[in-house]
Design a protein around this motif. Structure first.
Motif, PDB file in Angstrom:
ATOM      1  N   MET A   1      -7.997   3.290   6.361  1.00  0.00           N
ATOM      2  CA  MET A   1      -7.142   3.382   5.742  1.00  0.00           C
ATOM      3  C   MET A   1      -7.525   2.186   4.486  1.00  0.00           C
ATOM      4  SD  MET A   1      -3.973   0.384   6.876  1.00  0.00           S
ATOM      5  CE  MET A   1      -3.851   2.041   7.022  1.00  0.00           C
ATOM      6  N   LYS A   2      -7.454   3.166   3.654  1.00  0.00           N
ATOM      7  CA  LYS A   2      -7.560   2.486   2.468  1.00  0.00           C
ATOM      8  C   LYS A   2      -6.549   0.699   1.700  1.00  0.00           C
ATOM      9  CE  LYS A   2     -11.384   4.988   0.740  1.00  0.00           C
ATOM     10  NZ  LYS A   2     -12.282   5.755  -0.049  1.00  0.00           N
ATOM     11  N   ILE A   3      -6.411  -0.371   0.672  1.00  0.00           N
ATOM     12  CA  ILE A   3      -5.522  -0.920   0.393  1.00  0.00           C
ATOM     13  C   ILE A   3      -6.063  -1.712  -0.528  1.00  0.00           C
ATOM     14  CG2 ILE A   3      -4.361  -3.091   0.726  1.00  0.00           C
ATOM     15  CD1 ILE A   3      -5.172  -2.616   4.434  1.00  0.00           C
ATOM     16  N   LEU A   4      -5.790  -2.025  -1.670  1.00  0.00           N
ATOM     17  CA  LEU A   4      -5.567  -2.006  -2.875  1.00  0.00           C
ATOM     18  C   LEU A   4      -5.668  -3.899  -2.734  1.00  0.00           C
ATOM     19  CD1 LEU A   4      -6.849  -1.899  -6.092  1.00  0.00           C
ATOM     20  CD2 LEU A   4      -4.891  -1.127  -6.713  1.00  0.00           C
ATOM     21  N   CYS A   5      -6.324  -4.322  -3.409  1.00  0.00           N
ATOM     22  CA  CYS A   5      -5.743  -5.396  -2.871  1.00  0.00           C
ATOM     23  C   CYS A   5      -6.259  -6.236  -4.471  1.00  0.00           C
ATOM     24  CB  CYS A   5      -6.672  -6.484  -2.315  1.00  0.00           C
ATOM     25  SG  CYS A   5      -7.171  -5.895  -0.673  1.00  0.00           S
ATOM     26  N   ILE A   6      -5.548  -7.538  -5.419  1.00  0.00           N
ATOM     27  CA  ILE A   6      -5.233  -7.371  -6.383  1.00  0.00           C
ATOM     28  C   ILE A   6      -5.523  -9.149  -6.324  1.00  0.00           C
ATOM     29  CG2 ILE A   6      -4.955  -5.561  -7.555  1.00  0.00           C
ATOM     30  CD1 ILE A   6      -2.309  -6.400  -7.614  1.00  0.00           C
ATOM     31  N   ALA A   7      -5.921  -9.893  -6.958  1.00  0.00           N
ATOM     32  CA  ALA A   7      -4.831 -11.554  -7.563  1.00  0.00           C
ATOM     33  C   ALA A   7      -5.613 -11.812  -9.113  1.00  0.00           C
ATOM     34  CB  ALA A   7      -5.996 -12.142  -6.653  1.00  0.00           C
ATOM     35  N   ASP A   8      -5.672 -12.814  -9.232  1.00  0.00           N
ATOM     36  CA  ASP A   8      -5.599 -14.160 -10.198  1.00  0.00           C
ATOM     37  C   ASP A   8      -5.943 -13.342 -11.736  1.00  0.00           C
ATOM     38  OD1 ASP A   8      -6.294 -16.426  -8.535  1.00  0.00           O
ATOM     39  OD2 ASP A   8      -7.682 -15.020  -7.240  1.00  0.00           O
ATOM     40  N   HIS A   9      -6.202 -12.175 -11.816  1.00  0.00           N
ATOM     41  CA  HIS A   9      -6.725 -11.550 -13.539  1.00  0.00           C
ATOM     42  C   HIS A   9      -6.003  -9.992 -13.110  1.00  0.00           C
ATOM     43  CE1 HIS A   9      -9.857 -10.142 -15.828  1.00  0.00           C
ATOM     44  NE2 HIS A   9      -9.016 -11.282 -16.415  1.00  0.00           N
ATOM     45  N   ILE A  10      -5.576 -10.256 -14.027  1.00  0.00           N
ATOM     46  CA  ILE A  10      -5.079  -8.536 -15.141  1.00  0.00           C
ATOM     47  C   ILE A  10      -6.597  -8.004 -15.278  1.00  0.00           C
ATOM     48  CG2 ILE A  10      -3.516  -7.240 -16.241  1.00  0.00           C
ATOM     49  CD1 ILE A  10      -1.226  -9.131 -17.108  1.00  0.00           C
ATOM     50  N   ASP A  11      -6.718  -6.567 -13.668  1.00  0.00           N
ATOM     51  CA  ASP A  11      -7.273  -5.649 -14.262  1.00  0.00           C
ATOM     52  C   ASP A  11      -7.292  -4.557 -15.581  1.00  0.00           C
ATOM     53  OD1 ASP A  11      -9.926  -4.726 -13.853  1.00  0.00           O
ATOM     54  OD2 ASP A  11      -9.936  -5.182 -11.535  1.00  0.00           O
ATOM     55  N   PRO A  12      -8.199  -4.566 -16.149  1.00  0.00           N
ATOM     56  CA  PRO A  12      -7.785  -3.616 -17.295  1.00  0.00           C
ATOM     57  C   PRO A  12      -7.634  -2.370 -16.285  1.00  0.00           C
ATOM     58  CG  PRO A  12      -9.908  -4.545 -17.755  1.00  0.00           C
ATOM     59  CD  PRO A  12      -9.211  -5.071 -16.756  1.00  0.00           C
ATOM     60  N   LEU A  13      -8.799  -1.884 -15.120  1.00  0.00           N
ATOM     61  CA  LEU A  13      -8.683  -1.016 -14.353  1.00  0.00           C
ATOM     62  C   LEU A  13      -7.151  -0.579 -13.623  1.00  0.00           C
ATOM     63  CD1 LEU A  13     -12.690  -1.336 -12.795  1.00  0.00           C
ATOM     64  CD2 LEU A  13     -11.983   0.160 -14.783  1.00  0.00           C
ATOM     65  N   VAL A  14      -7.175  -1.349 -13.135  1.00  0.00           N
ATOM     66  CA  VAL A  14      -5.625  -1.003 -12.260  1.00  0.00           C
ATOM     67  C   VAL A  14      -3.957  -1.289 -13.377  1.00  0.00           C
ATOM     68  CG1 VAL A  14      -3.337  -2.535 -11.206  1.00  0.00           C
ATOM     69  CG2 VAL A  14      -6.668  -2.199 -10.734  1.00  0.00           C
ATOM     70  N   HIS A  15      -4.358  -1.927 -14.571  1.00  0.00           N
ATOM     71  CA  HIS A  15      -3.695  -1.796 -15.787  1.00  0.00           C
ATOM     72  C   HIS A  15      -3.978  -0.661 -16.665  1.00  0.00           C
ATOM     73  CE1 HIS A  15      -0.766  -3.849 -18.267  1.00  0.00           C
ATOM     74  NE2 HIS A  15       0.318  -3.372 -17.808  1.00  0.00           N
ATOM     75  N   SER A  16      -3.926   0.203 -15.997  1.00  0.00           N
ATOM     76  CA  SER A  16      -4.283   1.938 -16.964  1.00  0.00           C
ATOM     77  C   SER A  16      -3.420   2.694 -16.175  1.00  0.00           C
ATOM     78  CB  SER A  16      -6.000   1.704 -16.465  1.00  0.00           C
ATOM     79  OG  SER A  16      -6.499   2.764 -16.510  1.00  0.00           O
ATOM     80  N   VAL A  17      -3.241   3.710 -17.433  1.00  0.00           N
ATOM     81  CA  VAL A  17      -2.413   5.191 -16.796  1.00  0.00           C
ATOM     82  C   VAL A  17      -3.208   5.722 -16.104  1.00  0.00           C
ATOM     83  CG1 VAL A  17      -1.483   4.721 -20.032  1.00  0.00           C
ATOM     84  CG2 VAL A  17      -3.659   5.841 -19.824  1.00  0.00           C
ATOM     85  N   ASN A  18      -4.734   5.194 -16.346  1.00  0.00           N
ATOM     86  CA  ASN A  18      -5.852   6.310 -15.352  1.00  0.00           C
ATOM     87  C   ASN A  18      -5.454   5.599 -13.475  1.00  0.00           C
ATOM     88  OD1 ASN A  18      -6.671   7.830 -17.582  1.00  0.00           O
ATOM     89  ND2 ASN A  18      -7.908   6.104 -17.668  1.00  0.00           N
ATOM     90  N   ALA A  19      -4.965   4.696 -13.510  1.00  0.00           N
ATOM     91  CA  ALA A  19      -4.660   4.036 -12.244  1.00  0.00           C
ATOM     92  C   ALA A  19      -4.094   4.538 -10.759  1.00  0.00           C
ATOM     93  CB  ALA A  19      -4.209   2.681 -12.529  1.00  0.00           C
ATOM     94  N   LYS A  20      -2.897   5.583 -11.657  1.00  0.00           N
ATOM     95  CA  LYS A  20      -2.166   7.027 -10.536  1.00  0.00           C
ATOM     96  C   LYS A  20      -3.724   7.835  -9.537  1.00  0.00           C
ATOM     97  CE  LYS A  20       1.212   9.673  -9.443  1.00  0.00           C
ATOM     98  NZ  LYS A  20       1.927   9.248  -8.705  1.00  0.00           N
ATOM     99  N   ASP A  21      -4.435   8.238 -10.583  1.00  0.00           N
ATOM    100  CA  ASP A  21      -5.576   8.733  -9.976  1.00  0.00           C
ATOM    101  C   ASP A  21      -6.902   7.931  -9.653  1.00  0.00           C
ATOM    102  OD1 ASP A  21      -6.212  11.399  -9.782  1.00  0.00           O
ATOM    103  OD2 ASP A  21      -8.322  10.692 -11.547  1.00  0.00           O
TER     104      ASP A  21
END
Ligand code: FE2
Length: 224
Positions: A1-21
């Protein structure tokens, strides 16, 4: 199982049109706080995955909206619309949930009190909030054989991944006894920003792996 964890800062790798892929193989998302709700909404809709979150000590514009909704739900009012389908995200501060995959996750937001701001707590106040989780944890042990899998917090524990000399970034002491007593497999937190690769991201305390998920971190759990 994989869980994407985020915090504190808008990460360009996540806030991206490529995030879905890029994150197509994650099962769900956990946010450890201090992120704008619009960003969580973007992540939820782009990845089309569940997002569970706690609030930190910043970006608190919507904190009362979620708290009110949860209180109303507790008192039996039909207030599901207040807590769900808001930014595609589910607030789990001060409560414990079981995911569809069977993981037991408890949330606890906020930071140590450094200027009497919103969502800041003393160690004693945090200890009281932890005590209120215990009945559910005991039920988990009874029904599932373990108290908790993941403890999602904003602040780190005292002395672990924190900055004890910095009044804003000192961790919570009660998190230490909580980990000793209930042995979550993971404590995932944010609040302490990581600016270079030498900063500590992963630590261990007793049976718990503690991860600072600043920016983003993909947690892989074997055997789930
Ligand atoms: Fe914070």
């Amino acid at each position: 199982m994989k869980i994407l964890c985020i915090a504190d800062h808008i990460d360009p790798l996540v806030h991206s049109v490529n995030a879905k892929d890029r994150f197509k193989d994650v099962d769900f998302v956990l946010s450890a706080g201090d992120l704008p709700m619009d960003y969580l909404g973007f992540v939820a809709s782009t990845l089309n995955k569940s997002v569970f979150f706690v609030f930190g000590n910043h970006n608190l514009k919507h904190v009362e909206l979620f708290r009110r909704g949860f209180s109303a739900l507790r008192s039996g009012m039909d207030a599901a619309h207040l807590t769900r389908n808001r930014f595609g995200s589910t607030y789990i501060g001060g409560r414990c949930i079981k995911t569809r995959s069977g993981l037991l996750i408890a949330g606890m937001g906020g930071s140590i009190n450094y200027n009497n701001g919103e969502n800041q707590f003393s160690d004693a106040q945090m200890a009281w909030k932890l005590l209120r989780l215990i009945p559910r944890l005991l039920l988990n042990k009874l029904f599932y054989g373990r108290f908790l899998d993941i403890f999602l917090t904003h602040s780190p524990p005292y002395g672990i991944n924190d900055l004890p000399e910095d009044p804003c970034h000192r961790g919570f002491k009660p998190f230490l006894w909580f980990m000793r007593l209930f042995s979550p497999r993971y404590l995932l937190h944010g609040h302490v920003h990581l600016y270079n690769s030498n900063d500590t991201r992963v630590s261990r305390y007793e049976h718990t792996q503690i991860v600072n998920v600043y920016d983003h971190y993909v947690l892989t759990i074997e055997g789930v």
